[in-house]
Design a protein around this motif. Structure first.
Motif, mmCIF file in Angstrom:
data_model
loop_
_atom_site.group_PDB
_atom_site.id
_atom_site.type_symbol
_atom_site.label_atom_id
_atom_site.label_comp_id
_atom_site.label_asym_id
_atom_site.label_seq_id
_atom_site.Cartn_x
_atom_site.Cartn_y
_atom_site.Cartn_z
ATOM 1 N N UNK A 136 10.356 -19.882 -16.060
ATOM 2 C CA UNK A 136 9.920 -21.159 -16.617
ATOM 3 C C UNK A 136 8.874 -21.901 -15.801
ATOM 4 N N UNK A 137 8.324 -21.275 -14.762
ATOM 5 C CA UNK A 137 7.289 -21.927 -13.957
ATOM 6 C C UNK A 137 6.223 -20.902 -13.594
ATOM 7 N N UNK A 138 5.334 -20.560 -14.540
ATOM 8 C CA UNK A 138 4.321 -19.535 -14.290
ATOM 9 C C UNK A 138 3.481 -19.871 -13.059
ATOM 10 N N UNK A 139 3.378 -18.914 -12.148
ATOM 11 C CA UNK A 139 2.699 -19.136 -10.885
ATOM 12 C C UNK A 139 1.855 -17.910 -10.536
ATOM 13 N N UNK A 140 0.604 -18.096 -10.149
ATOM 14 C CA UNK A 140 -0.164 -16.945 -9.657
ATOM 15 C C UNK A 140 0.441 -16.424 -8.356
ATOM 16 N N UNK A 141 0.576 -15.100 -8.263
ATOM 17 C CA UNK A 141 1.153 -14.474 -7.069
ATOM 18 C C UNK A 141 0.154 -13.449 -6.537
ATOM 19 N N UNK A 142 -0.356 -13.702 -5.355
ATOM 20 C CA UNK A 142 -1.276 -12.768 -4.705
ATOM 21 C C UNK A 142 -0.538 -12.058 -3.585
ATOM 22 N N UNK A 143 -1.173 -11.067 -3.001
ATOM 23 C CA UNK A 143 -0.562 -10.366 -1.873
ATOM 24 C C UNK A 143 -1.625 -10.018 -0.846
ATOM 25 N N UNK A 144 -1.184 -9.762 0.386
ATOM 26 C CA UNK A 144 -2.132 -9.565 1.478
ATOM 27 C C UNK A 144 -2.935 -8.281 1.316
ATOM 28 N N UNK A 145 -2.354 -7.274 0.682
ATOM 29 C CA UNK A 145 -3.092 -6.031 0.455
ATOM 30 C C UNK A 145 -4.273 -6.282 -0.477
ATOM 31 N N UNK A 146 -3.993 -6.934 -1.615
ATOM 32 C CA UNK A 146 -5.068 -7.263 -2.535
ATOM 33 C C UNK A 146 -6.059 -8.233 -1.929
ATOM 34 N N UNK A 147 -5.543 -9.191 -1.152
ATOM 35 C CA UNK A 147 -6.433 -10.184 -0.536
ATOM 36 C C UNK A 147 -7.430 -9.515 0.393
ATOM 37 N N UNK A 148 -6.965 -8.536 1.168
ATOM 38 C CA UNK A 148 -7.882 -7.876 2.099
ATOM 39 C C UNK A 148 -8.955 -7.091 1.363
ATOM 40 N N UNK A 149 -8.549 -6.218 0.428
ATOM 41 C CA UNK A 149 -9.562 -5.396 -0.239
ATOM 42 C C UNK A 149 -10.473 -6.240 -1.119
ATOM 43 N N UNK A 167 0.818 -1.214 0.000
ATOM 44 C CA UNK A 167 0.000 0.000 0.000
ATOM 45 C C UNK A 167 0.854 1.268 0.000
ATOM 46 N N UNK A 168 2.086 1.180 0.516
ATOM 47 C CA UNK A 168 2.956 2.354 0.531
ATOM 48 C C UNK A 168 3.567 2.644 -0.834
ATOM 49 N N UNK A 169 3.413 1.717 -1.775
ATOM 50 C CA UNK A 169 4.003 1.886 -3.099
ATOM 51 C C UNK A 169 3.091 2.627 -4.073
ATOM 52 N N UNK A 170 1.902 2.998 -3.620
ATOM 53 C CA UNK A 170 1.000 3.748 -4.478
ATOM 54 C C UNK A 170 -0.344 3.075 -4.632
ATOM 55 N N UNK A 171 -1.363 3.871 -4.892
ATOM 56 C CA UNK A 171 -2.723 3.356 -5.002
ATOM 57 C C UNK A 171 -2.821 2.304 -6.094
ATOM 58 N N UNK A 172 -3.505 1.211 -5.784
ATOM 59 C CA UNK A 172 -3.709 0.143 -6.756
ATOM 60 C C UNK A 172 -2.503 -0.735 -6.998
ATOM 61 N N UNK A 173 -1.432 -0.551 -6.224
ATOM 62 C CA UNK A 173 -0.186 -1.273 -6.500
ATOM 63 C C UNK A 173 -0.314 -2.780 -6.301
ATOM 64 N N UNK A 174 -1.316 -3.235 -5.559
ATOM 65 C CA UNK A 174 -1.432 -4.690 -5.367
ATOM 66 C C UNK A 174 -1.609 -5.412 -6.695
ATOM 67 N N UNK A 175 -2.268 -4.762 -7.643
ATOM 68 C CA UNK A 175 -2.433 -5.381 -8.960
ATOM 69 C C UNK A 175 -1.115 -5.376 -9.732
ATOM 70 N N UNK A 176 -0.412 -4.252 -9.711
ATOM 71 C CA UNK A 176 0.872 -4.159 -10.416
ATOM 72 C C UNK A 176 1.887 -5.139 -9.836
ATOM 73 N N UNK A 177 1.888 -5.289 -8.506
ATOM 74 C CA UNK A 177 2.822 -6.219 -7.868
ATOM 75 C C UNK A 177 2.544 -7.648 -8.305
ATOM 76 N N UNK A 178 1.292 -8.044 -8.296
ATOM 77 C CA UNK A 178 0.946 -9.404 -8.711
ATOM 78 C C UNK A 178 1.381 -9.673 -10.143
ATOM 79 N N UNK A 179 1.155 -8.704 -11.023
ATOM 80 C CA UNK A 179 1.540 -8.869 -12.423
ATOM 81 C C UNK A 179 3.058 -8.969 -12.563
#
Length: 261
Positions: free
Chosen positions: A110-123, A88-100
């Motif tokens: 070589x091993x595509x993996x979904x990456x979530x984060x706690x900020x996105x998980x909460x909202x 959240x300190x990296x800027x508004x909406x950053x949870x999406x950019x971080x996951x991407x």
């Protein structure tokens, strides 16, 4: 006997001073194992961070790409980056950019993996459960807490009230009594809210307090750890159920809870 190949591998991207993520999230999923057949293993990579200040949080976030790549070497099925305030300190909406960004790192490895984060998980969990107004407890200093409040409100969720415990040292955050939020919530204005966020921080322990708050308030109680666990289960296409996780981990059924105290 469960064959090792049937275990679901969960990757955890962890601040180096965090000792709660690898406690509460496995505790919830291990409790789930008592009632459902799915089994889990947990695999961590750490980013350096000791003080919860913006400079250290930014440096830590830059290290998250290395962690995502390392965990993809283990062919984990999902990765969870747990430091809500860093995102959240990296800027508004950053949870999406971080996951991407982190998903791209796993793909390049070589091993595509979904990456979530706690900020996105909460909202996202609050949004999905129709929780449009909340009051929250944070361990952060007031400037970082206000940043968290602004971030959540930008995602369409009103923060009616907040409590900032103002603890800058991350290990001190982890040393707080896990049951303390069961009383701290009473300092909040919760009139008309849809939920109480017992800990908007994956490092501040709160798991024993979740269902205590629900019983006392008659409101759903959530935390960053519970929300992260919920999104891990979603990513694995598993039912969002775990004993002790309160309303968010009740299988998607959100009902008004009876107030008993």
């Amino acid at each position: 006997m469960t064959n090792a190949s049937t275990y679901r591998r969960v990757g955890l991207i962890v601040p180096s001073s965090n000792i709660t993520m690898e406690t509460e999230i496995p505790a919830l999923l291990k409790a789930r194992e008592a009632i459902l057949p799915d089994r889990f293993t947990f695999h961590s990579s750490r980013m350096r961070m000791k003080a919860v200040v913006k400079e250290e949080l930014e440096a830590m976030d830059a290290d998250s790409v290395r962690c995502a790549s390392e965990l993809s070497d283990a062919a984990v099925e999902v990765q969870a980056y747990a430091c809500l305030v860093a995102i959240m300190s990296m800027g508004l909406g950053y949870h999406r950019a971080s996951s991407e960004k982190l998903n791209r790192a796993t793909t390049e490895n070589g091993c595509p993996t979904p990456v979530l984060n706690s900020a996105g998980a909460l909202v996202e969990s609050l949004q999905e459960m129709g929780m449009r107004k909340v009051s929250i407890i944070c361990p952060y200093m007031k400037p970082l807490t206000r940043l968290v409040v602004d971030y959540i409100e930008t995602e369409g969720i009103e923060v009616q009230d907040f409590l900032a415990l103002e603890i800058p040292d991350n290990l001190e955050v982890a040393s707080q009594d896990p049951a303390a939020p069961a009383e701290l919530w009473r300092k909040l204005d919760v009139r008309g809210v849809d939920a109480i966020v017992a800990s908007a921080c994956v490092q501040m322990p709160s798991l024993p307090a979740i269902e205590m708050i629900e019983r006392a308030s008659g409101l759903p109680a959530v935390s960053a750890s519970v929300a992260t666990t919920r999104k891990i289960l979603q990513s694995l296409n598993l039912t969002e159920i775990a004993p002790g996780g309160g309303a968010l981990l009740s299988g998607g059924q959100l009902a008004r809870l009876p107030k008993v105290a």
